[in-house]
Design a protein around this motif. Structure first.
Motif, PDB file in Angstrom:
ATOM      1  N   THR A 122       0.508  -1.041  -0.348  1.00  0.00           N
ATOM      2  CA  THR A 122       0.482   0.117  -0.197  1.00  0.00           C
ATOM      3  C   THR A 122       0.838   1.501  -0.193  1.00  0.00           C
ATOM      4  O   THR A 122       0.700   2.705  -0.725  1.00  0.00           O
ATOM      5  N   SER A 123       1.931   1.433   0.479  1.00  0.00           N
ATOM      6  CA  SER A 123       2.838   2.452   1.007  1.00  0.00           C
ATOM      7  C   SER A 123       3.243   2.631  -0.822  1.00  0.00           C
ATOM      8  O   SER A 123       3.647   4.005  -0.658  1.00  0.00           O
ATOM      9  N   LEU A 124       4.159   1.445  -1.229  1.00  0.00           N
ATOM     10  CA  LEU A 124       4.691   1.205  -2.581  1.00  0.00           C
ATOM     11  C   LEU A 124       4.040   2.032  -3.493  1.00  0.00           C
ATOM     12  O   LEU A 124       4.496   3.201  -4.302  1.00  0.00           O
ATOM     13  N   LEU A 125       2.476   1.368  -3.147  1.00  0.00           N
ATOM     14  CA  LEU A 125       1.491   2.402  -4.732  1.00  0.00           C
ATOM     15  C   LEU A 125       1.576   3.672  -4.334  1.00  0.00           C
ATOM     16  O   LEU A 125       1.235   4.587  -5.361  1.00  0.00           O
ATOM     17  N   THR A 126       1.046   3.996  -3.186  1.00  0.00           N
ATOM     18  CA  THR A 126       0.786   5.654  -2.576  1.00  0.00           C
ATOM     19  C   THR A 126       2.264   6.480  -2.421  1.00  0.00           C
ATOM     20  O   THR A 126       1.723   7.622  -3.499  1.00  0.00           O
ATOM     21  N   ASN A 127       2.897   5.675  -2.531  1.00  0.00           N
ATOM     22  CA  ASN A 127       4.313   6.914  -2.952  1.00  0.00           C
ATOM     23  C   ASN A 127       4.735   7.285  -3.726  1.00  0.00           C
ATOM     24  O   ASN A 127       5.226   8.099  -4.775  1.00  0.00           O
ATOM     25  N   ALA A 128       4.436   6.483  -4.832  1.00  0.00           N
ATOM     26  CA  ALA A 128       4.563   6.050  -6.502  1.00  0.00           C
ATOM     27  C   ALA A 128       4.064   7.110  -7.237  1.00  0.00           C
ATOM     28  O   ALA A 128       4.900   7.452  -8.329  1.00  0.00           O
ATOM     29  N   VAL A 129       3.048   7.323  -6.651  1.00  0.00           N
ATOM     30  CA  VAL A 129       2.425   8.092  -7.918  1.00  0.00           C
ATOM     31  C   VAL A 129       2.111   9.488  -6.929  1.00  0.00           C
ATOM     32  O   VAL A 129       1.329  10.599  -7.466  1.00  0.00           O
ATOM     33  N   ALA A 130       2.684   9.945  -6.299  1.00  0.00           N
ATOM     34  CA  ALA A 130       2.952  11.143  -5.723  1.00  0.00           C
ATOM     35  C   ALA A 130       3.477  12.475  -6.281  1.00  0.00           C
ATOM     36  O   ALA A 130       4.388  11.741  -7.366  1.00  0.00           O
ATOM     37  N   ASN A 131       2.767  13.165  -6.045  1.00  0.00           N
ATOM     38  CA  ASN A 131       3.538  14.714  -6.897  1.00  0.00           C
ATOM     39  C   ASN A 131       5.142  14.888  -7.243  1.00  0.00           C
ATOM     40  O   ASN A 131       5.485  14.356  -6.816  1.00  0.00           O
ATOM     41  N   PRO A 132       5.779  14.402  -8.561  1.00  0.00           N
ATOM     42  CA  PRO A 132       6.584  14.598  -9.316  1.00  0.00           C
ATOM     43  C   PRO A 132       7.336  15.701  -8.903  1.00  0.00           C
ATOM     44  O   PRO A 132       8.585  15.701  -7.543  1.00  0.00           O
ATOM     45  N   ILE A 133       7.235  16.698  -8.444  1.00  0.00           N
ATOM     46  CA  ILE A 133       7.632  18.264  -7.895  1.00  0.00           C
ATOM     47  C   ILE A 133       8.293  17.823  -5.984  1.00  0.00           C
ATOM     48  O   ILE A 133       9.132  17.877  -6.074  1.00  0.00           O
ATOM     49  N   SER A 134       7.561  17.558  -5.863  1.00  0.00           N
ATOM     50  CA  SER A 134       7.704  16.989  -4.250  1.00  0.00           C
ATOM     51  C   SER A 134       8.049  16.107  -3.523  1.00  0.00           C
ATOM     52  O   SER A 134       8.965  15.715  -2.907  1.00  0.00           O
ATOM     53  N   ALA A 135       8.167  15.032  -4.544  1.00  0.00           N
ATOM     54  CA  ALA A 135       9.061  13.480  -5.075  1.00  0.00           C
ATOM     55  C   ALA A 135      10.537  13.933  -4.633  1.00  0.00           C
ATOM     56  O   ALA A 135      11.708  13.750  -4.322  1.00  0.00           O
ATOM     57  N   LEU A 136      10.782  14.825  -6.076  1.00  0.00           N
ATOM     58  CA  LEU A 136      12.584  15.732  -5.854  1.00  0.00           C
ATOM     59  C   LEU A 136      12.877  16.803  -4.721  1.00  0.00           C
ATOM     60  O   LEU A 136      13.924  16.072  -4.659  1.00  0.00           O
ATOM     61  N   VAL A 137      11.977  16.854  -3.755  1.00  0.00           N
ATOM     62  CA  VAL A 137      11.939  18.048  -2.580  1.00  0.00           C
ATOM     63  C   VAL A 137      12.829  16.739  -1.563  1.00  0.00           C
ATOM     64  O   VAL A 137      13.398  17.245  -1.187  1.00  0.00           O
ATOM     65  N   TYR A 141      11.907   8.173  -3.665  1.00  0.00           N
ATOM     66  CA  TYR A 141      12.328   7.748  -5.170  1.00  0.00           C
ATOM     67  C   TYR A 141      11.541   6.475  -6.361  1.00  0.00           C
ATOM     68  O   TYR A 141      11.703   6.899  -7.543  1.00  0.00           O
ATOM     69  N   LEU A 142      10.245   6.566  -5.052  1.00  0.00           N
ATOM     70  CA  LEU A 142       9.424   5.541  -5.924  1.00  0.00           C
ATOM     71  C   LEU A 142       9.242   6.781  -6.757  1.00  0.00           C
ATOM     72  O   LEU A 142       8.691   5.661  -7.885  1.00  0.00           O
ATOM     73  N   ALA A 143       8.445   7.772  -5.936  1.00  0.00           N
ATOM     74  CA  ALA A 143       7.623   8.405  -7.318  1.00  0.00           C
ATOM     75  C   ALA A 143       8.437   9.114  -8.186  1.00  0.00           C
ATOM     76  O   ALA A 143       8.592   9.268  -9.656  1.00  0.00           O
ATOM     77  N   ILE A 144       9.538   9.675  -7.861  1.00  0.00           N
ATOM     78  CA  ILE A 144      11.225   9.569  -8.942  1.00  0.00           C
ATOM     79  C   ILE A 144      10.909   8.515  -9.797  1.00  0.00           C
ATOM     80  O   ILE A 144      11.474   9.267 -11.443  1.00  0.00           O
ATOM     81  N   LEU A 145      11.296   7.673  -9.462  1.00  0.00           N
ATOM     82  CA  LEU A 145      11.181   6.477 -10.771  1.00  0.00           C
ATOM     83  C   LEU A 145       9.944   6.239 -11.910  1.00  0.00           C
ATOM     84  O   LEU A 145      10.148   5.914 -12.646  1.00  0.00           O
ATOM     85  N   PHE A 146       8.743   6.288 -10.711  1.00  0.00           N
ATOM     86  CA  PHE A 146       7.683   6.246 -11.571  1.00  0.00           C
ATOM     87  C   PHE A 146       7.177   7.448 -13.124  1.00  0.00           C
ATOM     88  O   PHE A 146       7.013   6.789 -13.941  1.00  0.00           O
ATOM     89  N   TRP A 147       7.747   8.537 -12.476  1.00  0.00           N
ATOM     90  CA  TRP A 147       7.264   9.439 -13.114  1.00  0.00           C
ATOM     91  C   TRP A 147       8.466   9.623 -14.219  1.00  0.00           C
ATOM     92  O   TRP A 147       8.360  10.096 -15.358  1.00  0.00           O
ATOM     93  N   SER A 148       9.674   8.998 -13.783  1.00  0.00           N
ATOM     94  CA  SER A 148      10.885   9.322 -14.671  1.00  0.00           C
ATOM     95  C   SER A 148      11.001   8.479 -15.734  1.00  0.00           C
ATOM     96  O   SER A 148      10.949   8.725 -17.399  1.00  0.00           O
ATOM     97  N   LEU A 149       9.916   7.169 -15.766  1.00  0.00           N
ATOM     98  CA  LEU A 149      10.078   5.982 -16.482  1.00  0.00           C
ATOM     99  C   LEU A 149       8.471   6.774 -17.699  1.00  0.00           C
ATOM    100  O   LEU A 149       9.147   6.629 -18.687  1.00  0.00           O
TER     101      LEU A 149
END
Length: 452
Positions: A122-137, A141-149
Motif C-alpha cells: 500500500t505504501s509502495l503504490l501510494t508513494n509511487a504516484v506522489a507529486n513529482p515535484i514534491s518527490a524531488l524535494v 525515489y519510488l515516485a521519481i522512478l515512476f514519473w521518470s519512466l
C-alpha cells in the motif's frame, strides 16, 4: 588549486581519507567537530541525488528505439537480461549470507519500519504516484522512478533536439554530482571518525564483510552466470571468450574505474574479433548505460544489508520487486563514478527505510568504493564486449553460419589487441577523459537523429 586537487586520482584521495579518518577515530574520538565533514558530504549527496536519478533514467528511456537492424536487438536483450540476472543473483546471495551493518540511529528508525506485506505494498503504490515535484524535494525515489519512466517514454515521441536538451541537462547535473564526489575523501574522514567513535572497530569491520560479499558476487556473476548466457546463445564453450574479455577489457577498466575511458579499448577489441562495425560502434558506447550488471549487484546487496540491519522482513515478493527495481534503475549510472551508490536510497525506500539511514549506507559505499567500484566497472565494461560478440555469434548461428568462437579469440589474441600497461592506462585516462566522452556523445546524438 581545485584543478590540481581534481587531477589527483580519486582512489588515492579516498585511500588517504580512509587512513586519516581511521587514525583520528581511534586516537581522538572526542573530536566530534570532525563528524561535520561527513554530515556535509552526505547532505550534499542527499540534495543532488534525486534530481540526478530522475534525469538519468528519463534520458535513458527517452533514447530507446525498437526495430534496430544488425545485431543491435540481440545485444539489447542480452544487456537487459544480464542486468536482471545480476540483480537476482545478488538477492539470492544476500539471503544465503545476510550481513548486518552498524548504523547510528538504526534501531530507533527500525521500530517504525513496516512489518507486513499489505502495509508495504500500500505504501509502495501510494508513494509511487506522489507529486513529482514534491518527490524531488522530499527524496521520494519510488515516485521519481515512476514519473521518470513515464516522462521518458513520452519523450520518445519528441524531436532529437528535445532529447538532446534532456541529455545535456542530465550531463550537467552529473557534472555537479561529480564535483560533490570529488570531496568524498573529506566526507569519509568524518564518516569514519563518527563510526569509530560511536560503534568502535567492530562496526567498521562489517564494511569488510560487505565488500567481500559484493566482490564475490560480481566474480560469480561474470564467471558463472554470464558464461551460461553465452552458452545458451551460442552453444559453444563460453570461457575462451569470457577470459579474453576480462583480460583485454576488464583489467583496464579495473584500473581506470571509467567505462567511458574503456570504450576505445572495447572498440579496438571488437575490431580484433572481426565483429560487424555497424553493430559494435553502437552497442559498445550504449553498453555504458544499458548494461549495468555490476551496478545492480551493488544496489541489491547494499539495500538488503540495510534492510537486514533495520530488522525489516523481506518477503519473496519484495525481493523480486527489488530485482526489477535495481535492474531498471541501474540503467544509466554506469558512466558515473559511484553512480550506483546514489540509487541505494531509492531501493531502500521500497522497504520503508528512512532516507537518512540510506544515505549513511551510501557513505559506507564510498569507503569501500576503492575496490567495489573498480570491480563493478570491470564487470560492466568487460561484459559490454562479451555480449556484443555473443549477440553477433548467436545471430550467425541462427542464420546457419556458426562461428568457431575459440578460433576467433585465438586469432584476436595473436597480436592485434594491444596490451595495455598501467602506465598506458593512466595516459589514456588523461587523454580521453573529456575528448573520448565528447566524441561518443556526438556520435550517440547523431545516431538518434538518424533513427528518427
Amino acid at each position: 588549486m581545485y584543478k590540481r586537487y581534481k587531477d589527483v586520482s580519486l582512489i588515492l584521495k579516498i585511500v588517504i581519507g580512509i587512513i586519516v579518518g581511521a587514525v583520528l577515530g581511534v586516537m581522538v574520538p572526542s573530536w566530534s567537530f570532525i563528524d561535520v565533514l561527513g554530515k556535509l558530504f552526505v547532505g550534499a549527496l542527499k540534495a543532488i541525488a534525486p534530481l540526478l536519478v530522475f534525469l538519468l533514467i528519463m534520458s535513458a528511456i527517452s533514447k530507446y528505439r525498437s526495430g534496430a537492424k544488425n545485431h543491435f536487438g540481440t545485444v539489447i536483450v542480452l544487456y537487459l537480461s544480464a542486468t536482471l540476472f545480476s540483480s537476482i543473483a545478488a538477492v539470492a546471495v544476500s539471503y544465503l549470507f545476510p550481513i548486518k551493518l552498524v548504523l547510528p540511529g538504526a534501531m530507533k528508525i527500525a521500530e517504525s519500519a513496516p512489518k507486513d506485506l499489505g502495509t508495504v505494498v500500500t505504501s509502495l503504490l501510494t508513494n509511487a504516484v506522489a507529486n513529482p515535484i514534491s518527490a524531488l524535494v522530499e527524496g521520494n525515489y519510488l515516485a521519481i522512478l515512476f514519473w521518470s519512466l513515464l516522462i521518458g517514454s513520452g519523450l520518445r515521441l519528441t524531436s532529437a533536439v528535445t532529447k538532446k536538451v534532456v541529455t545535456e541537462l542530465a550531463d550537467t547535473v552529473s557534472a555537479v554530482a561529480q564535483n560533490v564526489i570529488q570531496f568524498a575523501p573529506f566526507g569519509i574522514v568524518g564518516l569514519l571518525h563518527e563510526s569509530l567513535s560511536k560503534t568502535g572497530v567492530k562496526g567498521v569491520m562489517a564494511y569488510g564483510q560487505l565488500l567481500m560479499l559484493l566482490v564475490a558476487t560480481m566474480v560469480f556473476v561474470y564467471l558463472v552466470v554470464y558464461p551460461f548466457m553465452v552458452w545458451l546463445m551460442t552453444r559453444q564453450n563460453p570461457y575462451p571468450l569470457t577470459f579474453w574479455t576480462l583480460k583485454v577489457s576488464g583489467i583496464p577498466a579495473f584500473f581506470t574505474r571509467s567505462g567511458a575511458v574503456n570504450i576505445p579499448i572495447n572498440l579496438k577489441a571488437s575490431k580484433d574479433l572481426g565483429l560487424n562495425e555497424e553493430s559494435y560502434a553502437i552497442s559498445i558506447p550504449l553498453g555504458g548505460s544499458a548494461n549495468s550488471g555490476g551496478a545492480a549487484i551493488t544496489v541489491s546487496i547494499m539495500t538488503l544489508a540495510t534492510a537486514n540491519t533495520m530488522g525489516v522482513h523481506v518477503s519473496i515478493f519484495l525481493a523480486l520487486l527489488l530485482c526489477f527495481l535495481s535492474a531498471i534503475s541501474a540503467t544509466g549510472v554506469s558512466g558515473i563514478a559511484g553512480g550506483s551508490l546514489l540509487l541505494i536510497p531509492m531501493a531502500a525506500s521500497l522497504f520503508g527505510i528512512s532516507n537518512d539511514i540510506a544515505m549513511q549506507v551510501v557513505g559506507i559505499g564510498f569507503i569501500i568504493g576503492v575496490v567495489q567500484d573498480s570491480v563493478e566497472t570491470a564487470v560492466n565494461s568487460a561484459s559490454d564486449l562479451l555480449f556484443t560478440a555473443t549477440a553477433e555469434y548467436a545471430d550467425d548461428r541462427r542464420e546457419g553460419h556458426p562461428v568457431d568462437i575459440r578460433a576467433k579469440v585465438k586469432a584476436a589474441g595473436k597480436g592485434t589487441a594491444e596490451v595495455v600497461t598501467p602506465e598506458k592506462l593512466m595516459k589514456l585516462k588523461k587523454v580521453n577523459k573529456f575528448s573520448s566522452v565528447k566524441r561518443i556523445a556526438n556520435f550517440r546524438d547523431s545516431f538518434y537523429v538518424q533513427l528518427i
